[in-house]
Design an enzyme around this catalytic site. Structure first.
Site, PDB file in Angstrom:
ATOM      1  N   ASP A   1       5.908   4.239   5.529  1.00  0.00           N
ATOM      2  CA  ASP A   1       6.805   3.254   6.136  1.00  0.00           C
ATOM      3  C   ASP A   1       6.976   2.018   5.251  1.00  0.00           C
ATOM      4  O   ASP A   1       7.843   1.187   5.504  1.00  0.00           O
ATOM      5  CB  ASP A   1       6.330   2.867   7.537  1.00  0.00           C
ATOM      6  CG  ASP A   1       4.899   2.362   7.583  1.00  0.00           C
ATOM      7  OD1 ASP A   1       4.065   2.865   6.813  1.00  0.00           O
ATOM      8  OD2 ASP A   1       4.609   1.468   8.400  1.00  0.00           O
ATOM      9  N   HIS A   2       6.184   1.926   4.179  1.00  0.00           N
ATOM     10  CA  HIS A   2       6.295   0.812   3.232  1.00  0.00           C
ATOM     11  C   HIS A   2       6.845   1.248   1.874  1.00  0.00           C
ATOM     12  O   HIS A   2       7.147   0.382   1.048  1.00  0.00           O
ATOM     13  CB  HIS A   2       4.928   0.168   3.025  1.00  0.00           C
ATOM     14  CG  HIS A   2       4.366  -0.460   4.261  1.00  0.00           C
ATOM     15  ND1 HIS A   2       4.317  -1.821   4.460  1.00  0.00           N
ATOM     16  CD2 HIS A   2       3.850   0.092   5.383  1.00  0.00           C
ATOM     17  CE1 HIS A   2       3.779  -2.085   5.636  1.00  0.00           C
ATOM     18  NE2 HIS A   2       3.494  -0.928   6.222  1.00  0.00           N
TER      19      HIS A   2
ATOM     20  N   HIS B   1      -7.548  -2.399   5.351  1.00  0.00           N
ATOM     21  CA  HIS B   1      -6.785  -1.363   6.033  1.00  0.00           C
ATOM     22  C   HIS B   1      -7.413  -0.008   5.713  1.00  0.00           C
ATOM     23  O   HIS B   1      -8.442   0.077   5.021  1.00  0.00           O
ATOM     24  CB  HIS B   1      -5.318  -1.428   5.583  1.00  0.00           C
ATOM     25  CG  HIS B   1      -4.381  -0.665   6.464  1.00  0.00           C
ATOM     26  ND1 HIS B   1      -4.409  -0.730   7.837  1.00  0.00           N
ATOM     27  CD2 HIS B   1      -3.369   0.208   6.153  1.00  0.00           C
ATOM     28  CE1 HIS B   1      -3.469   0.046   8.335  1.00  0.00           C
ATOM     29  NE2 HIS B   1      -2.829   0.626   7.344  1.00  0.00           N
TER      30      HIS B   1
ATOM     31  N   ASP C   1      -0.246  -4.746   7.219  1.00  0.00           N
ATOM     32  CA  ASP C   1      -1.223  -3.692   7.512  1.00  0.00           C
ATOM     33  C   ASP C   1      -2.649  -4.113   7.166  1.00  0.00           C
ATOM     34  O   ASP C   1      -3.229  -3.675   6.162  1.00  0.00           O
ATOM     35  CB  ASP C   1      -0.847  -2.416   6.758  1.00  0.00           C
ATOM     36  CG  ASP C   1       0.375  -1.743   7.354  1.00  0.00           C
ATOM     37  OD1 ASP C   1       1.297  -2.476   7.755  1.00  0.00           O
ATOM     38  OD2 ASP C   1       0.414  -0.509   7.414  1.00  0.00           O
TER      39      ASP C   1
ATOM     40  N   HIS D   1       6.810  -6.126  11.408  1.00  0.00           N
ATOM     41  CA  HIS D   1       6.026  -4.875  11.440  1.00  0.00           C
ATOM     42  C   HIS D   1       5.497  -4.608  12.851  1.00  0.00           C
ATOM     43  O   HIS D   1       4.303  -4.561  13.095  1.00  0.00           O
ATOM     44  CB  HIS D   1       4.871  -4.955  10.437  1.00  0.00           C
ATOM     45  CG  HIS D   1       4.228  -3.624  10.148  1.00  0.00           C
ATOM     46  ND1 HIS D   1       3.193  -3.125  10.891  1.00  0.00           N
ATOM     47  CD2 HIS D   1       4.466  -2.702   9.180  1.00  0.00           C
ATOM     48  CE1 HIS D   1       2.819  -1.959  10.407  1.00  0.00           C
ATOM     49  NE2 HIS D   1       3.577  -1.670   9.361  1.00  0.00           N
TER      50      HIS D   1
ATOM     51  N   HIS E   1       1.393   3.785   2.207  1.00  0.00           N
ATOM     52  CA  HIS E   1       1.912   4.443   3.403  1.00  0.00           C
ATOM     53  C   HIS E   1       3.440   4.515   3.384  1.00  0.00           C
ATOM     54  O   HIS E   1       4.118   3.594   2.925  1.00  0.00           O
ATOM     55  CB  HIS E   1       1.421   3.728   4.665  1.00  0.00           C
ATOM     56  CG  HIS E   1       0.003   4.048   4.996  1.00  0.00           C
ATOM     57  ND1 HIS E   1      -0.765   3.275   5.850  1.00  0.00           N
ATOM     58  CD2 HIS E   1      -0.810   5.070   4.599  1.00  0.00           C
ATOM     59  CE1 HIS E   1      -1.974   3.805   5.957  1.00  0.00           C
ATOM     60  NE2 HIS E   1      -2.022   4.885   5.207  1.00  0.00           N
TER      61      HIS E   1
ATOM     62  N   HIS F   1       0.860  -1.191   0.000  1.00  0.00           N
ATOM     63  CA  HIS F   1       0.000   0.000   0.000  1.00  0.00           C
ATOM     64  C   HIS F   1       0.888   1.230   0.000  1.00  0.00           C
ATOM     65  O   HIS F   1       2.114   1.130  -0.021  1.00  0.00           O
ATOM     66  CB  HIS F   1      -0.973  -0.009   1.185  1.00  0.00           C
ATOM     67  CG  HIS F   1      -0.329   0.016   2.528  1.00  0.00           C
ATOM     68  ND1 HIS F   1       0.493  -0.993   2.992  1.00  0.00           N
ATOM     69  CD2 HIS F   1      -0.386   0.934   3.537  1.00  0.00           C
ATOM     70  CE1 HIS F   1       0.904  -0.701   4.218  1.00  0.00           C
ATOM     71  NE2 HIS F   1       0.393   0.461   4.560  1.00  0.00           N
TER      72      HIS F   1
END
Length: 301
Positions: free
Chosen positions: A67-68, A143, A206, A264, A65, A63
């Site tokens: 942090d990914h 999510h 997530d 994670h 976000h 996805h």
């Protein structure tokens, strides 16, 4: 056989810690290798783990976000520095591509494109691509933004039983010919072999518990799963649409997963003893991943 293993390049989530980088998971699939998610700092983690950018055959983003994904521009540029000339296939949820385009735009200025997008549809079990003997599928997760997980499924093969071959008078080079599908002196591969199921690996990040997570995990030799929270904070996990360690283990048990790798983790946890205890009370083979840990895929059953 080439290595089949998981390298947990980063195991934190939104906030990194002294010991945990933003999330990224490198998966060796024998003769192919993939990167699932690419948080900030992944390029340095690859250097520490001995993973070269040229080894990556495809990248799969769960996805949008940060942090990914915030490590994606740097990794793409590193591939150019390392001499890669072929665009890297990068799969991501179709709904996230516009934002990801903005993220990568400043990194991709140059004579040749550094990547090509592959939209991952929000369709359960959708086939995305082939990587050698492996089929890559995706499924939607649950999510706050469009999110998908990925499953890597190896083709089934057949294993020759030497005693059966000997009974049929096949030896030496005859065995190689039969394994390539030839009929040798009237003997076929099916007569001297047994079915050998391919291996299966899934990565889910997530998400709250959902049908897509169960579908991706079903029958896997390894499931790499987020476990952002311990069970004591299950209400917070539900509010933020994440899994606890116990919930991840429950999915793994219901899906018949052989080995569960947890990653994670929220930065609120100084140690992960609770995660290990909760997941291990549900599933018999749990790895609570550390950064740069190498986790082998179990040998075929």
């Amino acid at each position: 056989m080439s290595a089949r293993e998981i390298v947990t390049l980063g195991t934190s989530c939104q906030i990194p810690t002294r010991d945990r980088n933003h999330v990224a998971t490198f998966v060796r699939l024998g003769d192919a290798a993939v990167l699932v998610d690419c948080g900030e700092g992944t390029q340095r983690q690859m250097l520490r783990a001995g993973v070269r950018s040229s080894q990556i055959d495809a990248m799969f983003l769960t996805h949008e976000h940060g942090d990914h994904t915030f490590g994606v521009p740097g990794l793409l540029n590193r591939r150019r520095v390392d001499g890669s000339t072929q665009p890297l296939p990068v799969a991501a949820p179709a709904a996230a591509l516009e934002r990801l385009d903005l993220l990568t735009a400043f990194a991709t200025n140059g004579p040749e494109p550094l990547h090509r997008w592959i939209p991952a549809p929000a369709t359960p079990g959708a086939e995305l691509m082939r990587l050698g003997a492996w089929t890559v599928r995706s499924a939607p997760l649950h999510h706050r933004v469009p999110t998908v997980g990925y499953q890597f499924t190896e083709d089934d093969t057949r294993r020759v039983i030497p005693s059966r071959a000997a009974e049929k008078g096949l030896h030496g080079t005859d065995l190689g010919r039969v394994q390539r599908g030839e009929t040798v002196r009237g003997v076929t591969l099916e007569e001297v072999s047994v079915h050998r199921p391919g291996q299966r690996i899934a990565v889910i990040m997530d998400t709250a518990r959902c049908d897509g997570a169960l579908e991706l995990a079903r029958g896997c030799d390894v499931l790499v799963s987020e476990a952002t929270y311990a069970d004591s904070e299950a209400p917070l996990a539900a509010e933020n649409l994440h899994l606890t360690a116990r919930q991840a283990a429950q999915i793994a048990m219901e899906a018949g997963v052989r080995r569960l790798v947890l990653t994670h983790f929220s930065s609120r946890y100084e140690n992960l003893d609770a995660h290990r205890k909760e997941a291990s009370s549900v599933h018999p083979d749990v790895v609570v991943a550390q950064d740069l840990q190498v986790v082998p895929v179990p040998a075929r059953a």
